[in-house]
Design an enzyme around this catalytic site. Sequence first.
Site, PDB file in Angstrom:
ATOM      1  N   ASP A  92      31.950  51.106  37.652  1.00 57.80           N
ATOM      2  CA  ASP A  92      32.941  50.495  38.553  1.00 57.80           C
ATOM      3  C   ASP A  92      32.676  51.019  39.963  1.00 57.80           C
ATOM      4  O   ASP A  92      32.991  52.174  40.273  1.00 57.80           O
ATOM      5  CB  ASP A  92      34.372  50.861  38.136  1.00 57.80           C
ATOM      6  CG  ASP A  92      34.872  50.058  36.950  1.00 57.80           C
ATOM      7  OD1 ASP A  92      34.030  49.529  36.200  1.00 57.80           O
ATOM      8  OD2 ASP A  92      36.096  49.986  36.762  1.00 57.80           O
ATOM      9  N   LYS A 154      37.255  43.755  40.486  1.00 58.20           N
ATOM     10  CA  LYS A 154      38.351  44.660  40.135  1.00 58.20           C
ATOM     11  C   LYS A 154      39.277  44.790  41.330  1.00 58.20           C
ATOM     12  O   LYS A 154      38.824  44.954  42.462  1.00 58.20           O
ATOM     13  CB  LYS A 154      37.791  46.016  39.715  1.00 58.20           C
ATOM     14  CG  LYS A 154      38.845  47.063  39.379  1.00 58.20           C
ATOM     15  CD  LYS A 154      38.185  48.361  38.931  1.00 58.20           C
ATOM     16  CE  LYS A 154      39.181  49.489  38.789  1.00 58.20           C
ATOM     17  NZ  LYS A 154      38.531  50.770  38.392  1.00 58.20           N
ATOM     18  N   LYS A 183      39.213  42.380  36.539  1.00 59.63           N
ATOM     19  CA  LYS A 183      39.868  43.606  36.073  1.00 59.63           C
ATOM     20  C   LYS A 183      41.020  43.945  37.002  1.00 59.63           C
ATOM     21  O   LYS A 183      40.839  44.083  38.216  1.00 59.63           O
ATOM     22  CB  LYS A 183      38.875  44.766  36.011  1.00 59.63           C
ATOM     23  CG  LYS A 183      39.506  46.093  35.578  1.00 59.63           C
ATOM     24  CD  LYS A 183      38.455  47.170  35.404  1.00 59.63           C
ATOM     25  CE  LYS A 183      39.081  48.524  35.125  1.00 59.63           C
ATOM     26  NZ  LYS A 183      38.059  49.601  34.914  1.00 59.63           N
TER      27      LYS A 183
END
Length: 223
Positions: A92, A154, A183
């Site tokens: 991430d 995300k 996400k």
Amino acid sequence: MNKQELINMIDYTLLKPVATKDDIKAFCNETIEHGFKAVFVNPYYVEYAHSILSPHRIKVGVPIGFSLGGATTHTKVEETKEAIKNGAEEIDMLINLGALKSKEFNVVRNDIVEVVRASEGLTTKVIIETALLTKEEKITASELIVEAGANFVKTSTGFNGGGATVEDVQLIRSVVGEDFGVKAAGGVRTYEDAANIVEAGANRIGTSGALAIISGNTSTASY
């Protein structure tokens, strides 16, 4: 959405800067007990978490360029390589927010491309920190992430104000289409929060409050 479906969507996180080795051990044991599929810890703890969780086929993920995104591309790439060497299986990364705000879109795109390349096919999610962006910047960032070959947009780190909102998830989903990952992270604390976020279009949730989420709202959850 039943309990197992929710568990399968959750990235359980422990990213507090003061987390100790004992905290990580307890966190990993909770993960095993409740059956989460992936956890996220800071780079220093990746190898330790991997040693506990790999026998249970639980993935360890790592944040890259955390939590501000302003590291150079070279630094993010080397951080990614080291994390993978230590056992990380999901990445991430935080987008270069300064470059995005400066409209240096080629810089932003290349930053992501290089981390995706260093990830060697592992799932790569890119954090855009929605609370710090305008609507147009959220759209542009999401488009750049798709172009760069990452797997997910995300919403947030949870460390720079704000967090995932239904409106932001709906917006991102409308930009990236049905088949791309979204996400939601930051501020998802209850079963109701999670259910609303999933309905809005998220297919992964990042949270440090996973235990509260999966134990909540039993009147409406089909367990």
